[in-house]
Design a protein around this motif. Structure first.
Motif, PDB file in Angstrom:
ATOM      1  N   ASN A 123       0.828  -1.208   0.000  1.00  0.00           N
ATOM      2  CA  ASN A 123       0.000   0.000   0.000  1.00  0.00           C
ATOM      3  C   ASN A 123       0.862   1.257   0.000  1.00  0.00           C
ATOM      4  O   ASN A 123       0.568   2.235  -0.704  1.00  0.00           O
ATOM      5  CB  ASN A 123      -0.923   0.006   1.229  1.00  0.00           C
ATOM      6  CG  ASN A 123      -2.232  -0.719   0.977  1.00  0.00           C
ATOM      7  OD1 ASN A 123      -2.834  -0.587  -0.078  1.00  0.00           O
ATOM      8  ND2 ASN A 123      -2.676  -1.491   1.949  1.00  0.00           N
ATOM      9  N   PHE A 126       2.574   1.745  -3.492  1.00  0.00           N
ATOM     10  CA  PHE A 126       1.602   2.201  -4.490  1.00  0.00           C
ATOM     11  C   PHE A 126       1.146   3.624  -4.197  1.00  0.00           C
ATOM     12  O   PHE A 126       0.938   4.420  -5.124  1.00  0.00           O
ATOM     13  CB  PHE A 126       0.387   1.268  -4.521  1.00  0.00           C
ATOM     14  CG  PHE A 126       0.619  -0.012  -5.290  1.00  0.00           C
ATOM     15  CD1 PHE A 126       1.004   0.021  -6.620  1.00  0.00           C
ATOM     16  CD2 PHE A 126       0.430  -1.251  -4.687  1.00  0.00           C
ATOM     17  CE1 PHE A 126       1.206  -1.151  -7.343  1.00  0.00           C
ATOM     18  CE2 PHE A 126       0.629  -2.427  -5.391  1.00  0.00           C
ATOM     19  CZ  PHE A 126       1.019  -2.382  -6.717  1.00  0.00           C
ATOM     20  N   ARG A 127       0.989   3.948  -2.933  1.00  0.00           N
ATOM     21  CA  ARG A 127       0.528   5.287  -2.554  1.00  0.00           C
ATOM     22  C   ARG A 127       1.472   6.365  -3.074  1.00  0.00           C
ATOM     23  O   ARG A 127       1.033   7.443  -3.497  1.00  0.00           O
ATOM     24  CB  ARG A 127       0.416   5.379  -1.033  1.00  0.00           C
ATOM     25  CG  ARG A 127       0.007   6.754  -0.519  1.00  0.00           C
ATOM     26  CD  ARG A 127      -0.124   6.754   0.988  1.00  0.00           C
ATOM     27  NE  ARG A 127      -0.548   8.035   1.504  1.00  0.00           N
ATOM     28  CZ  ARG A 127      -0.806   8.274   2.773  1.00  0.00           C
ATOM     29  NH1 ARG A 127      -0.688   7.305   3.663  1.00  0.00           N
ATOM     30  NH2 ARG A 127      -1.175   9.486   3.171  1.00  0.00           N
ATOM     31  N   ARG A 129       3.470   5.980  -5.650  1.00  0.00           N
ATOM     32  CA  ARG A 129       3.723   5.688  -7.068  1.00  0.00           C
ATOM     33  C   ARG A 129       5.042   4.951  -7.303  1.00  0.00           C
ATOM     34  O   ARG A 129       5.660   5.086  -8.358  1.00  0.00           O
ATOM     35  CB  ARG A 129       3.663   6.980  -7.906  1.00  0.00           C
ATOM     36  CG  ARG A 129       2.324   7.690  -7.821  1.00  0.00           C
ATOM     37  CD  ARG A 129       2.125   8.730  -8.897  1.00  0.00           C
ATOM     38  NE  ARG A 129       0.769   9.270  -8.867  1.00  0.00           N
ATOM     39  CZ  ARG A 129      -0.307   8.689  -9.395  1.00  0.00           C
ATOM     40  NH1 ARG A 129      -0.176   7.508  -9.992  1.00  0.00           N
ATOM     41  NH2 ARG A 129      -1.484   9.249  -9.317  1.00  0.00           N
ATOM     42  N   VAL A 131       5.628   1.985  -8.191  1.00  0.00           N
ATOM     43  CA  VAL A 131       5.002   0.779  -8.738  1.00  0.00           C
ATOM     44  C   VAL A 131       6.025  -0.337  -8.952  1.00  0.00           C
ATOM     45  O   VAL A 131       5.757  -1.513  -8.676  1.00  0.00           O
ATOM     46  CB  VAL A 131       4.268   1.106 -10.057  1.00  0.00           C
ATOM     47  CG1 VAL A 131       3.668  -0.163 -10.665  1.00  0.00           C
ATOM     48  CG2 VAL A 131       3.191   2.151  -9.814  1.00  0.00           C
ATOM     49  N   ALA A 134       6.806  -1.950  -5.689  1.00  0.00           N
ATOM     50  CA  ALA A 134       5.650  -2.728  -5.241  1.00  0.00           C
ATOM     51  C   ALA A 134       5.567  -4.045  -5.998  1.00  0.00           C
ATOM     52  O   ALA A 134       5.365  -5.111  -5.391  1.00  0.00           O
ATOM     53  CB  ALA A 134       4.366  -1.926  -5.440  1.00  0.00           C
ATOM     54  N   THR A 158      -5.740  -3.029  -6.661  1.00  0.00           N
ATOM     55  CA  THR A 158      -6.144  -1.651  -6.351  1.00  0.00           C
ATOM     56  C   THR A 158      -5.007  -0.676  -6.641  1.00  0.00           C
ATOM     57  O   THR A 158      -5.216   0.387  -7.254  1.00  0.00           O
ATOM     58  CB  THR A 158      -6.551  -1.537  -4.859  1.00  0.00           C
ATOM     59  OG1 THR A 158      -7.624  -2.429  -4.584  1.00  0.00           O
ATOM     60  CG2 THR A 158      -6.973  -0.104  -4.523  1.00  0.00           C
ATOM     61  N   GLY A 159      -3.806  -1.026  -6.198  1.00  0.00           N
ATOM     62  CA  GLY A 159      -2.648  -0.158  -6.401  1.00  0.00           C
ATOM     63  C   GLY A 159      -2.346   0.072  -7.863  1.00  0.00           C
ATOM     64  O   GLY A 159      -2.055   1.201  -8.283  1.00  0.00           O
ATOM     65  N   LYS A 162      -5.035   2.403  -9.378  1.00  0.00           N
ATOM     66  CA  LYS A 162      -4.870   3.798  -8.957  1.00  0.00           C
ATOM     67  C   LYS A 162      -3.661   4.456  -9.622  1.00  0.00           C
ATOM     68  O   LYS A 162      -3.590   5.686  -9.696  1.00  0.00           O
ATOM     69  CB  LYS A 162      -4.720   3.862  -7.433  1.00  0.00           C
ATOM     70  CG  LYS A 162      -6.023   3.638  -6.686  1.00  0.00           C
ATOM     71  CD  LYS A 162      -5.845   3.804  -5.189  1.00  0.00           C
ATOM     72  CE  LYS A 162      -7.178   3.676  -4.460  1.00  0.00           C
ATOM     73  NZ  LYS A 162      -7.028   3.833  -2.989  1.00  0.00           N
ATOM     74  N   ASN A 163      -2.732   3.636 -10.093  1.00  0.00           N
ATOM     75  CA  ASN A 163      -1.547   4.173 -10.764  1.00  0.00           C
ATOM     76  C   ASN A 163      -1.657   4.094 -12.282  1.00  0.00           C
ATOM     77  O   ASN A 163      -0.653   4.195 -12.991  1.00  0.00           O
ATOM     78  CB  ASN A 163      -0.299   3.443 -10.275  1.00  0.00           C
ATOM     79  CG  ASN A 163       0.182   3.938  -8.922  1.00  0.00           C
ATOM     80  OD1 ASN A 163       0.917   4.921  -8.835  1.00  0.00           O
ATOM     81  ND2 ASN A 163      -0.251   3.278  -7.853  1.00  0.00           N
TER      82      ASN A 163
END
Length: 284
Positions: A123, A126-127, A129, A131, A134, A158-159, A162-163
């Motif tokens: 999380n 991803f929050r 960015r 990626v 992650a 989800t991550g 959102k990206n």
């Protein structure tokens, strides 16, 4: 207790500190901590975890890190809960490098991460960015088959969505059936939201069919996400059928959907004619 000559023990002090922290009164909790030390009572790891969690929730991460450092000085050792709490706090305030170092330290000290530890890391990456980092962690955990339940995949899907990595998220979603993991409502809703944001409504309808086929009926969130998608893409005529379904299932609009509908009607009154369910004239 004290008036009756009964001296509180560490468990009692911990309960009091936890109560203050739950009420957001972290400095009162810290005062209790100081009192027990002044009385010669040795705090245990639960004492530290309570305070560290309290400071992290208040975004006072520097204070939490100070307490974290004291644990070893007093001859104790941080446990997995301690590390998880510190990781969450560091990510919240954007201290990514420190979070990485804490995770490395955790592993070097032989602490076994919980599934929540890995979800916190994913999380966090991803929050902000990150990626690539992650996905590197995701691939490593997947290869080692560590903590790869549906919640784990939900975080990754989800991550990615959102990206702006919808194709990658969809590929992982489609892979779930091959590894014998059933998507839950959250998995479907995340994918539906991703498709809606990209105006891919045929794919949305396909996901809806899969939900029903897999005995995972759409919930209130599902319908709100879809209606919001139609509103954002100005596909007003598509909404009516979904409103009927929502009503039939006992669902209702959330605040975001209501706000978008009000905006759509204020900009174009003909929306009321396109969605009969919204027109008060039709309810007389």
């Amino acid at each position: 207790m004290v008036e009756k000559g009964v001296e509180p023990d560490i468990i009692t002090y911990n309960v009091i500190m936890d109560g203050y922290c739950l009420r957001g009164q972290i400095y009162r909790a810290k005062r209790i901590f100081d009192i027990l030390i002044d009385k010669g009572i040795e705090p245990n790891i639960f004492s530290y975890n309570i305070l560290i969690n309290g400071f992290c929730k208040k975004k006072k991460v520097a204070k939490a890190m100070q307490l974290f450092g004291e644990i070893s000085q007093r001859g104790s050792k941080p446990d997995t809960v301690t590390y998880n709490t510190i990781l969450q706090g560091l990510f919240v305030v954007g201290r990514i490098g420190d979070a990485k170092n804490i995770y490395v330290e955790m592993l070097s000290r032989g602490r076994v991460p919980y599934s929540s530890t890995h979800r916190t890391l994913l999380n966090g990456y991803f929050r902000y960015r990150l990626v690539q980092e992650a996905m590197s962690l995701f691939n490593k955990l997947e290869i080692n088959k560590e903590d790869i339940d549906i919640e784990f995949y939900n975080v990754v899907i989800t991550g990615l969505c959102k990206n702006g990595k919808l194709d990658e998220a969809h590929a992982i979603f489609e892979k779930l059936s091959f590894i014998r993991l059933l998507p839950d409502a959250r998995t479907y809703n995340v994918m539906i939201n991703g498709f809606c944001l990209n105006g891919l409504f045929d794919e949305v309808k396909c996901i809806l069919r899969k939900m029903e086929d897999n005995n995972c009926p759409p919930d209130n969130i599902t319908y709100n996400v879809i209606v919001q998608g139609f509103l954002r893409c100005n596909k007003i005529s598509e909404i009516a059928s979904f409103m009927k379904e929502m009503d039939g299932r006992g669902f209702s609009f959330d605040a975001t959907t209501t706000e978008l509908l009000v905006k759509a009607v204020s900009e174009n009154r003909s929306v009321l004619d396109m969605i009969p369910e919204l027109n008060p004239e039709n309810k007389k």
